[in-house]
Design a protein around this motif. Structure first.
Motif, short mmCIF file in Angstrom:
data_model
loop_
_atom_site.label_atom_id
_atom_site.label_comp_id
_atom_site.label_asym_id
_atom_site.label_seq_id
_atom_site.Cartn_x
_atom_site.Cartn_y
_atom_site.Cartn_z
N LEU A 39 0.84 -1.20 0.00
CA LEU A 39 0.00 0.00 0.00
C LEU A 39 0.87 1.25 0.00
O LEU A 39 0.67 2.17 -0.79
N ARG A 40 1.86 1.27 0.88
CA ARG A 40 2.74 2.44 0.99
C ARG A 40 3.50 2.66 -0.31
O ARG A 40 3.58 3.79 -0.82
N GLU A 41 4.03 1.58 -0.89
CA GLU A 41 4.78 1.69 -2.13
C GLU A 41 3.89 2.11 -3.29
O GLU A 41 4.30 2.87 -4.17
N GLN A 47 8.60 5.23 4.26
CA GLN A 47 8.00 4.87 5.55
C GLN A 47 7.71 6.12 6.36
O GLN A 47 6.64 6.27 6.94
N HIS A 48 8.68 7.01 6.42
CA HIS A 48 8.53 8.23 7.23
C HIS A 48 7.39 9.10 6.70
O HIS A 48 6.56 9.59 7.47
N ALA A 49 7.32 9.27 5.38
CA ALA A 49 6.27 10.11 4.79
C ALA A 49 4.88 9.49 5.00
O ALA A 49 3.92 10.21 5.32
N PHE A 50 4.77 8.18 4.83
CA PHE A 50 3.48 7.50 5.02
C PHE A 50 3.03 7.61 6.48
O PHE A 50 1.89 7.97 6.76
N ALA A 51 3.96 7.33 7.39
CA ALA A 51 3.63 7.40 8.82
C ALA A 51 3.21 8.81 9.20
O ALA A 51 2.24 9.00 9.94
N SER A 52 3.91 9.79 8.70
CA SER A 52 3.60 11.18 9.01
C SER A 52 2.27 11.61 8.40
O SER A 52 1.44 12.24 9.07
N ALA A 53 2.05 11.26 7.14
CA ALA A 53 0.82 11.68 6.44
C ALA A 53 -0.43 11.10 7.08
O ALA A 53 -1.46 11.77 7.14
N HIS A 84 -8.35 2.90 -0.35
CA HIS A 84 -9.41 3.29 -1.28
C HIS A 84 -9.54 4.80 -1.45
O HIS A 84 -9.95 5.26 -2.52
N LEU A 85 -9.24 5.55 -0.40
CA LEU A 85 -9.41 7.00 -0.44
C LEU A 85 -8.19 7.70 0.19
O LEU A 85 -8.32 8.40 1.21
N PRO A 86 -7.02 7.54 -0.40
CA PRO A 86 -5.82 8.09 0.24
C PRO A 86 -5.84 9.60 0.40
O PRO A 86 -5.45 10.13 1.45
N ASP A 87 -6.31 10.31 -0.61
CA ASP A 87 -6.32 11.78 -0.53
C ASP A 87 -7.34 12.27 0.49
O ASP A 87 -7.09 13.20 1.25
N ALA A 88 -8.52 11.63 0.51
CA ALA A 88 -9.56 12.03 1.46
C ALA A 88 -9.11 11.76 2.89
O ALA A 88 -9.35 12.58 3.79
N ALA A 89 -8.44 10.63 3.12
CA ALA A 89 -7.96 10.32 4.46
C ALA A 89 -6.93 11.35 4.90
O ALA A 89 -6.97 11.84 6.04
N ARG A 90 -6.02 11.70 4.02
CA ARG A 90 -4.99 12.69 4.34
C ARG A 90 -5.62 14.06 4.59
O ARG A 90 -5.27 14.74 5.55
#
Length: 96
Positions: A39-41, A47-53, A84-90
């Protein structure tokens, strides 16, 4: 033998039967665990950017990716939302 002892023996017998695949009254619950690294890839994040976001502790993310830990049901649901909704979650997290 006490009632507790009888209940304990009956529970262990039921657990053993369930483990052998025999039909029992035992209830099971399956939690689908997403592939966190994939998912992250897919999102193109470190890892740092995903965890932070997504406000996931970096140590937790690393544990999931390295197989030392598994996301619980709540975390799995959250990861499904991210998938499914990465932008909405962020966006929702930035508004909070």
């Amino acid at each position: 033998m006490s009632t507790f002892g009888q209940d304990l023996i009956a529970s262990m017998e039921e657990a053993a039967a369930h483990a052998r695949g025999e039909p029992t009254e035992a209830r099971t619950r399956t939690v689908e665990v997403p592939d966190v690294r994939a998912l992250r890839e897919q999102l193109g994040l470190s890892q740092h950017a995903f965890a932070s976001a997504y406000r996931i502790p970096l140590a937790t993310l690393k544990g999931w990716e390295q197989g030392r830990r598994q996301p619980d049901a709540t975390a799995s649901a959250y990861l499904s939302v991210i998938a499914h909704l990465p932008d909405a979650a962020r966006s929702a997290l930035q508004a909070a």
